[in-house]
Design an enzyme around this catalytic site. Structure first.
Site, PDB file in Angstrom:
ATOM      1  N   ASP A 317       1.352  -1.330  -0.045  1.00 48.52           N
ATOM      2  CA  ASP A 317       0.099   0.017   0.071  1.00 48.52           C
ATOM      3  C   ASP A 317       0.651   1.252  -0.248  1.00 48.52           C
ATOM      4  O   ASP A 317       2.361   0.826   0.601  1.00 48.52           O
ATOM      5  CB  ASP A 317      -0.898   0.081   1.477  1.00 48.52           C
ATOM      6  CG  ASP A 317      -2.027   0.889   0.656  1.00 48.52           C
ATOM      7  OD1 ASP A 317      -2.620   1.759   0.162  1.00 48.52           O
ATOM      8  OD2 ASP A 317      -2.811   0.583   1.568  1.00 48.52           O
ATOM      9  N   GLU A 516      -9.537   7.877   4.389  1.00 52.37           N
ATOM     10  CA  GLU A 516      -8.392   7.444   5.329  1.00 52.37           C
ATOM     11  C   GLU A 516      -8.553   8.091   6.695  1.00 52.37           C
ATOM     12  O   GLU A 516      -9.337   8.974   6.949  1.00 52.37           O
ATOM     13  CB  GLU A 516      -7.316   7.434   4.200  1.00 52.37           C
ATOM     14  CG  GLU A 516      -7.233   6.363   3.007  1.00 52.37           C
ATOM     15  CD  GLU A 516      -6.193   6.480   2.578  1.00 52.37           C
ATOM     16  OE1 GLU A 516      -4.989   6.194   2.976  1.00 52.37           O
ATOM     17  OE2 GLU A 516      -6.136   6.291   1.581  1.00 52.37           O
TER      18      GLU A 516
HETATM   19  C1  BGC Z   1      -4.777   3.434   0.456  1.00 50.02           C
HETATM   20  C2  BGC Z   1      -5.587   2.127  -0.504  1.00 50.02           C
HETATM   21  C3  BGC Z   1      -4.953   2.577  -1.869  1.00 50.02           C
HETATM   22  C4  BGC Z   1      -4.249   2.382  -2.306  1.00 50.02           C
HETATM   23  C5  BGC Z   1      -4.172   3.405  -3.846  1.00 50.02           C
HETATM   24  C6  BGC Z   1      -3.470   3.784   0.048  1.00 50.02           C
HETATM   25  O1  BGC Z   1      -3.095   4.795   1.012  1.00 50.02           O
HETATM   26  O2  BGC Z   1      -4.660   2.991   1.748  1.00 50.02           O
HETATM   27  O3  BGC Z   1      -6.049   1.578   0.114  1.00 50.02           O
HETATM   28  O4  BGC Z   1      -5.267   1.023  -2.864  1.00 50.02           O
HETATM   29  O5  BGC Z   1      -3.769   4.141  -1.402  1.00 50.02           O
HETATM   30  O6  BGC Z   1      -4.671   4.458  -4.102  1.00 50.02           O
HETATM   31  C1  BGC Z   2      -3.669   9.252  -2.813  1.00 51.93           C
HETATM   32  C2  BGC Z   2      -4.353   7.879  -2.322  1.00 51.93           C
HETATM   33  C3  BGC Z   2      -3.874   7.340  -0.856  1.00 51.93           C
HETATM   34  C4  BGC Z   2      -3.259   8.373  -0.477  1.00 51.93           C
HETATM   35  C5  BGC Z   2      -2.841   7.827   0.603  1.00 51.93           C
HETATM   36  C6  BGC Z   2      -3.167  10.464  -2.502  1.00 51.93           C
HETATM   37  O1  BGC Z   2      -2.750  11.291  -2.629  1.00 51.93           O
HETATM   38  O2  BGC Z   2      -4.449   9.902  -4.033  1.00 51.93           O
HETATM   39  O3  BGC Z   2      -4.964   6.763  -3.226  1.00 51.93           O
HETATM   40  O4  BGC Z   2      -4.430   6.135  -0.671  1.00 51.93           O
HETATM   41  O5  BGC Z   2      -2.714   9.260  -0.851  1.00 51.93           O
HETATM   42  O6  BGC Z   2      -1.903   8.452   1.565  1.00 51.93           O
END
Ligand code: BGC
Ligand code: BGC
Length: 819
Positions: A317, A516
């Site tokens: 991830d 998140e």
């Molecule tokens: C998230 C994931 C996601 C990834 C890509 C991460 O921050 O925890 O669920 O698939 O970003 O966007």
């Molecule tokens: C991305 C997400 C990712 C996240 C993690 C974002 O900028 O677009 O996909 O999950 O950062 O911190």
């Protein structure tokens, strides 16, 4: 397999001293359930052997590194042999989050062409593209947006999940994409977690009954001709393991639980997904008993790959490997040693490529482990037919834009919405009559962005406009259509004021979008920043029956709202087909949803899960009324309980957002502060999320100078700081453009009570000097009523000024100087 594991173990012993210590707290694979793994096909394995034999070391390393399209060009894919790319929630081709689908297809072709460019005798290996299609193909304007998982969990309908998986896969195929980072099969156990809405429910039974259906819908069935091909794509079960089990519901935190709990609560849905042949598993950011999952060999290798025989790929991830001891975003062989097969290195990919190549050359990364990781990636690509599929734009469904948000797809989503609604209260007002005059009020009434939540066009689901949702139906629009068909009328009035007295009112309100960690909370108190309770109380006082429709990513304490309403519907985050709400309200279909999470009786946010020893909920897990259930209910207690009080000292703004339940607000000259979550601009002051050390962990604030603008961090409930001793406001900031006029730091203490200090000189002194820490004793702001702080921080300016804030904290101080 056994020998592979020994190789890993001995590699860890040799190479990564830190990893050994972690492994000490590891799992015991023999305690975990067994699983009948399907054997990999001999023909494919033979092809992989040939490919691996012909590949250069650089090609192998490139296969296990994934970059984000925001930082990776097609040229990079060719040069570094990158095996895959992703678009994170904030990245889209050309940087335009609202661009047309055709741009995605063109980008998919460009990356594919780059990966297939002839390069001497080296084998050509097609790139694959992963994307978070977590509630439909949610990155694409006009795609069908399904309810987030929490709502699907309420529907308790596995067969419907298979259809949702199918639709999502087809819409992904339309845009040329191969691979979704879904389903999330997290079992959220603490609703303060910002990703609770990505979970199907607190009881593992729901995710377990859904996992196979979704995987089958997305990938098709193994043995069928179109498995992973044609209308299907590759699915990902995420985030392995116990992402929903972290202490205090902290995103990316630690699941501090016994192995038996891991097996009982968090493993079953993975077993189901694996039995349905899911081809990829994403490692969780979180840890288990102090060991980050990205470095946990006992779970990634011991349980997942060996005990369960998973032969697909383990993807990381978003720089999640970086938190493994001894690792950085650009260097982490320990993670591959532990069992990760593919680094997700959004912007770190180039460094990762270099360090991994060096580790492979020096032997720190054993060739056997590298080959195994490459084998798993190639196996998935071969199974998916990528070597034969040709350019993305030439594949069966590509470019069939009429399929994005196609009527048949929307019908599936509408059914899902209708089945996801949970009726918590009905004193008899429901079903509404379609021949009546209905008032539709509340800030969620005509707001597709709000009803869709996070992971909607943008990462946080913020910053969108109504025109970004062509073909979608807001909840108001659905009501309007229903009454039009029934001979009635509907009036939209966000603030609930009406011109014609309605027969009944629907008030749509709830949480603003988040994703998140930005959605993590300290308690479960619903902060009614948009005055919906007042609207409901006013209507009720006027004798108008009120139906409350609550949009939220989790259960929250809303007892006052439930009391103020004659009927109350938990609608979760329904997505683009708001018409499903009217279907139930007007009785076209009965309510079917059952609570996937226990509804708390107070706002404390103490974890509450079915099966708990001392289980006391307001509405239990599985609760949900039918239209015929009309038992009158006595008023609920309006005491939220002891809410987790904001600690008196400590951060009030951190990780890009106000800490706990505090709000970030902006105000123009008119003294009516607006709560904001993502980017915002009111003419006087503009705020946008920016990166300091992590994604969107800071905010840039620009004062235009057109009129007075103020940035405010406010407490939802006044705080008493009088007993905290001498305090200072500690700011971490970067002054990008110096002030030319007073910049007033304020502390607010209720109506008519504001203490001010001009800090323009201090800001000017550090302008252009990068990140700086500034500490200002509260004693310098004279006139503060410390026992009634409504806003511990505000900064206002009437002249141009630009700064970037990464944290604000209240810290004990001995300092008294005000200069
Ligand atoms: C998230 C994931 C996601 C990834 C890509 C991460 O921050 O925890 O669920 O698939 O970003 O966007
Ligand atoms: C991305 C997400 C990712 C996240 C993690 C974002 O900028 O677009 O996909 O999950 O950062 O911190």
């Amino acid at each position: 397999m056994r020998s592979g594991w020994l190789a890993v173990a001995s590699f860890m012993a040799l190479a990564a001293g830190t990893a050994i210590a972690q492994d000490a707290g590891g799992a015991h694979p023999d305690r975990w359930p067994r699983l009948a793994a399907a054997a990999p096909g001999a023909a494919i394995e033979a092809r992989i052997d040939m490919l691996i034999a012909a590949m250069s070391l650089e090609q192998k390393v490139g296969q296990i590194v994934q970059g984000d399209i925001g930082s990776t060009t097609p040229e990079d894919v060719a040069t570094y042999h990158l095996g895959s790319i992703l678009n994170g929630g904030s990245s889209s081709p050309g940087g335009d989050e609202f661009g047309p689908a055709s741009v995605w297809v063109a980008a998919a072709d460009a990356y594919y062409d780059a990966s297939m460019r002839p390069n001497g005798k080296l084998p050509r290996i097609p790139v694959m593209w992963g994307s978070d299609a977590v509630h439909g193909h949610n990155n694409i304007v006009g795609a069908t947006l399904f309810p987030h998982n929490i709502g699907l969990g309420a529907a308790r309908n596995p067969a419907l999940m298979e259809k949702i998986g199918q639709v999502t896969a087809i819409e992904m195929r339309v845009t040329g994409l191969d691979w979704t980072f879904a389903p999330t099969i997290a079992v959220a156990r603490d609703d303060r977690w910002g990703r609770t809405y990505e979970s199907f429910g607190e009881d593992p039974a729901i995710a377990t009954s859904y996992a196979a259906a979704l995987v089958h819908g997305i990938q098709g069935r193994r043995g069928d001709k179109d498995w992973l091909k044609g209308p299907h794509i590759i699915a990902t079960a995420k985030h392995f393991l116990a992402d929903g089990g972290t202490a205090d519901g902290r995103d990316r935190g630690d699941a501090t639980i016994a192995e038996a709990e891991l097996i009982r609560l968090h493993a079953p849905a993975y077993v189901a997904a694996l039995e349905a042949d899911v081809q990829s598993v994403m490692a969780s950011f979180s840890g288990w008993n102090g060991v980050k999952m990205h470095g946990n060999a006992s779970l990634l290798t011991g349980v997942l790959k060996q005990r369960w025989g998973f032969d697909g790929l383990v993807v990381g991830d978003w720089d999640g490997h970086a938190k493994v001891p001894g690792c950085t975003p650009t260097d982490c062989p320990a993670s591959i040693a532990a069992g990760l097969d593919l680094y997700m290195g959004p912007a770190s990919w180039k460094g990762l490529y270099a360090s991994t190549l060096a580790a492979a050359q020096s032997g720190t990364l054993p060739m056997a482990r590298l080959d195994d990781a490459v084998r798993r990636i190639l196996r998935v690509k071969l199974r998916a037919g990528l070597f034969e599929a040709g350019k993305p734009s030439t594949r069966e469904y590509a470019g069939r834009y009429e399929l994005l948000g196609a009527p048949g797809h929307r019908a599936v989503a509408r059914q899902a919405v209708q089945e996801s609604l949970v009726l918590l209260k009905n004193n008899g007002v429901l079903p509404l009559k379609a021949g009546a005059h209905i008032l539709v009020a509340g800030d969620g009434a005509d707001n597709v962005a709000k009803q869709s939540g996070g992971w909607t066009l943008t990462w946080q689901g913020t910053g969108t406009k109504p025109e970004h949702f062509p073909g979608a139906t807001s909840i108001f629009a659905g009501v309007r259509d229903a009454v039009k068909a029934g001979g009635g009328t509907a009036e939209l009035s966000i603030n609930g004021r009406f011109t014609t007295r309605p027969d009944a009112a629907i008030v749509v309100f709830g949480e603003d979008p988040y994703a998140e960690f930005q959605g993590d909370r300290a308690d479960l108190y619903f902060d009614d920043t948009r005055g919906s309770l007042d609207i409901m109380r006013r209507l009720k006082a006027a004798g108008i029956p009120v139906v409350a429709v609550f949009l939220s990513g989790r259960p929250l304490w809303v007892n006052r709202h439930i009391n103020a309403a004659d009927a109350f519907v938990a609608a979760w985050l329904p997505g683009s087909e708001g018409g499903g709400v009217a279907d139930a309200l007007f009785g076209k279909a009965d309510f079917k949803g059952k609570l996937p999470f226990s509804w708390p009786a107070d706002a404390k946010g103490v974890p509450l899960n079915v099966g708990d020893a001392d289980y006391k909920s307001l509405y239990p897990f599985g609760y949900g009324l039918k239209l015929a259930d009309r038992s009158p209910v006595p008023p609920l207690s309006e005491d939220p309980g002891i809410i987790v009080e904001q600690p008196l000292t400590g951060p009030i703004f951190a990780r890009g957002r106000p800490d706990g339940t505090r709000l970030l607000q902006i105000d123009g000259a008119n003294d009516s502060p607006q709560a904001i979550s993502g980017a915002a601009d009111n003419g006087a002051i503009a705020v946008r999320p920016v990166d300091r050390d992590a994604q969107e962990d800071a905010r840039e604030i620009s004062w235009s100078g057109k009129s007075r603008g103020t940035l405010i961090v406010s407490n939802p409930r006044a705080a008493d700081l009088s007993a905290a001793g001498p305090l200072a406001l500690a700011l971490d900031l970067r002054v990008d453009q110096a002030p030319t006029a007073p910049a007033m730091l304020e502390i607010r203490c209720g109506p008519g009570c504001t203490a001010r200090l001009d800090i323009a000189d201090r800001l000017a002194a550090i302008a252009g000097k990068g990140w700086q820490s500034v500490s200002i004793p509260l004693s310098c702001l004279t006139g503060t009523k410390l026992d009634h702080i409504t806003a511990p921080f505000a900064l206002s300016s009437s002249a141009p000024l630009r700064l970037t804030l990464s944290s604000i904290a209240l810290t004990p101080t001995k300092e008294t100087s005000c200069r």
